[in-house]
Design an enzyme around this catalytic site. Structure first.
Site, short mmCIF file in Angstrom:
data_model
loop_
_atom_site.label_atom_id
_atom_site.label_comp_id
_atom_site.label_asym_id
_atom_site.label_seq_id
_atom_site.Cartn_x
_atom_site.Cartn_y
_atom_site.Cartn_z
N TYR A 87 38.82 39.58 41.90
CA TYR A 87 39.85 40.55 41.51
C TYR A 87 39.88 40.63 39.98
CZ TYR A 87 44.34 42.99 42.14
OH TYR A 87 45.36 43.91 42.17
N TYR B 286 40.47 51.10 41.13
CA TYR B 286 41.49 50.08 41.32
C TYR B 286 42.37 50.48 42.50
CZ TYR B 286 45.71 47.31 40.41
OH TYR B 286 46.78 46.47 40.53
#
Lengths: 409, 151
Positions: free
Chosen positions: A312, A363
């Site tokens: 991430y 994202y």
């Protein structure tokens, strides 16, 4: 009776997504409509239908299962649960799905994220005169709104308003303790941009990036510049999980959930957004160390066994800290580790974010990483890691829980 | 103690004008109005916690005493915010904000997150010694900030 574990009990059998959009450009679609599109697409990919779907194993309350089930006409929902907090749960939600299935509570679980940054911006920028983070509520989600709790008065006038500001403070401490440099952050950004550029059909940031480009980018919050920050995008991604047995008969080769863990220490807690309680040994970290330990123990593998890491990446320094916390290099050596080319696709020891990640692809709060892991293990990724058998996916760094999942083909 | 004009570069504007205090936080703001820094200390194990919380994270006891601190400390980490997240912050950027470890406490668990003022933002370093400076926004709200110790 043996140890109860979700190890290898469930598998991802379907992936679906909308197109990825620049912030706000998904309009007139909505978060609900995009969620439904991604779910239908993932079911179709698996060779299943809405009539099979009976579980929602989500994170960050990404959708309201009641609403989605109503819109799509799901005959019966048998499981509806979300990991608490925010993006830290994206990988862990797969473990939640596996637990629901292994526990006999559901048969076909969806895990998803849907995001439209039209009337809100997760980065904390003002939309409609509201600075969300300044008066953050004490709800379970760091993205929650609401009133002004008394404790917020202690931080509202400090000027740390956004996740970017908080993670800048972590990054600064990492630089101070270990000598990490902006050149190291740049390598994360540049390597992922290279990966994104090779797959422009899904990437939003496709221009090449040089070290000069990086150092010429405007500073947002020292030590982070614009290119250290994730981009702001819209879209939805969903995956379908079923039992390992059922996965054998479906359309796609199964991607097994080898292990999954989420959580973190109490002193990590909501610390990055609020009170920074963590001691020095974990302050300048991703908060993932205890999760990584449990993850590897459950899986019975080591970092050397991982073929591709989907970490991430809301901010470049946190990729470096996760490389340390997941044992790809010693604590404090993440900077030199990336500088030596170890995360590059094609040549590096452990290819990281082969899709371009949040930084350069899109994202969607971590779900793009899950999608890429599945594509890698099906052998159909654009930047395919040859012979990839085990993939690591992580969620967070963020408020507790952060999470990690190991998948294998 | 100072009162600053609106829109001073380096100074994050006081966007909250009341403390929203409850019983557990009111002693802090009452002391703040007098220009004093106080923190809660566990009467069982001596661990400081700030902001106040209902249980001691070290020993789980509830009883506290309010202890006055010297108001000095060390910059543990910081950032310099250069991009304004709101138009109202345009006059304030660049400003420094960070975590202060307070003298007289154990550190973690009693840190303060504050704007660091009266400083060249490009010269701020981890480890710098700082002292508290209060801005009296109104009779009910005083905002803590820190500035370099100039001795």
């Amino acid at each position: 009776m043996g140890v109860v574990s979700i190890k290898d009990q469930a598998a991802i059998v379907g992936v679906g997504a909308t197109k990825y959009f620049k912030r706000g450009e998904s309009y007139p679609e909505t978060e609900l409509s995009m969620a439904c599109t991604a779910i239908l697409s993932a079911l179709e990919d698996a060779g299943l239908t809405v009539n099979d779907l009976d579980g929602f194993a989500i994170y960050s309350n990404s959708c309201d299962p009641a609403e989605v089930a109503s819109v799509l006409g799901v005959p019966e929902v048998r499981f509806a649960a979300s990991l608490t907090s925010g993006g830290g749960g994206c990988a862990g939600a797969l473990g939640l799905a596996a637990a629901a299935i292994h526990g006999g509570m559901a048969n076909v679980c969806v895990t998803l994220m849907t995001l439209q940054q039209l009337n809100k911006r997760l980065g904390g920028s003002e939309v409609g005169g509201v600075l969300a983070y300044a008066t953050m509520s004490e709800s379970a989600s760091p993205y929650g709104g609401g009133g002004v709790p008394p404790s917020a008065a202690f931080t509202a006038n400090a000027g740390l308003l956004s996740p970017g500001h908080s993670f800048s403070v972590l990054a600064q401490r990492h630089m101070y303790l270990y000598g990490t440099k902006r050149e190291h952050f740049a390598e994360v950004a540049m390597s992922q941009r290279e990966n994104a550029r090779k797959r422009p059909e899904t990437a939003l940031r496709t221009d090449p990036m040089t070290l000069d480009d990086y150092f010429n980018a405007r500073m947002i919050s020292d030590p982070l510049c614009l290119l250290d920050y994730t981009q702001e995008t819209d879209g939805a991604v969903a995956v379908i999980t079923v039992s390992a047995d059922r996965a054998k008969d479906l359309r796609q080769p199964p991607v097994h959930i080898l292990a999954s863990a989420h959580g973190g220490t109490g002193s990590w807690g909501p610390g990055i957004f609020k009170y920074f309680q963590a001691n020095d040994d974990e302050f300048a970290s991703s908060g993932h160390r205890p999760v990584a330990k449990r993850l590897y123990e459950m899986a019975g593998v080591t970092p050397d066994d991982v073929d591709v890491a989907l970490l991430y990446d809301h901010f470049t320094p946190l990729v470096i800290m996760q490389l340390e916390d997941y044992g790809f290099c010693p604590i404090g050596e993440g900077g030199p580790f990336v500088a030596e080319g170890n995360i590059r696709y094609g040549t590096g020891k452990i290819p990281v974010n082969t899709h371009g990640g949040n930084l350069s692809e899109a994202y969607i709060i971590g779900m793009t990483h899950v999608r890429e892991a599945v594509e890698q293990l099906r052998g159909v990724a654009v930047n395919q890691v040859e012979g990839a058998e085990i993939a690591l996916v992580t969620g967070g760094p963020a408020s507790l829980p952060v999470s990690g999942t190991l998948l294998h083909r | 103690m100072t009162t600053r004009p609106e829109g001073t570069q380096g100074v994050f504007p006081s966007i909250m004008t009341e403390s929203f205090a409850d019983d557990s936080t009111k002693p802090f703001w009452d002391a703040a109005a007098e220009g004093r820094l106080v923190a809660t200390k566990c009467t069982n194990c001596g661990t400081f916690r700030l902001p106040p919380k209902p249980f001691c994270f070290n020993c789980q006891h509830r009883d506290i005493e309010w202890v006055e601190l010297p108001g000095t400390g060390t910059i543990y980490s910081f950032t310099v915010v250069r991009h304004p997240l709101s138009p109202m912050l345009m006059p304030a950027v660049p400003y420094a904000a960070g975590i202060i470890e307070l003298d007289g406490t154990q550190g973690a668990g009693a840190r303060m997150i504050c704007n660091i003022v009266d400083v060249d933002v490009d010269a701020v370093k981890i480890g710098d010694k700082v002292e508290i400076v209060w801005e009296h926004v109104n009779p009910g709200m005083s905002v803590p900030r820190f500035r370099p110790v100039t001795s």
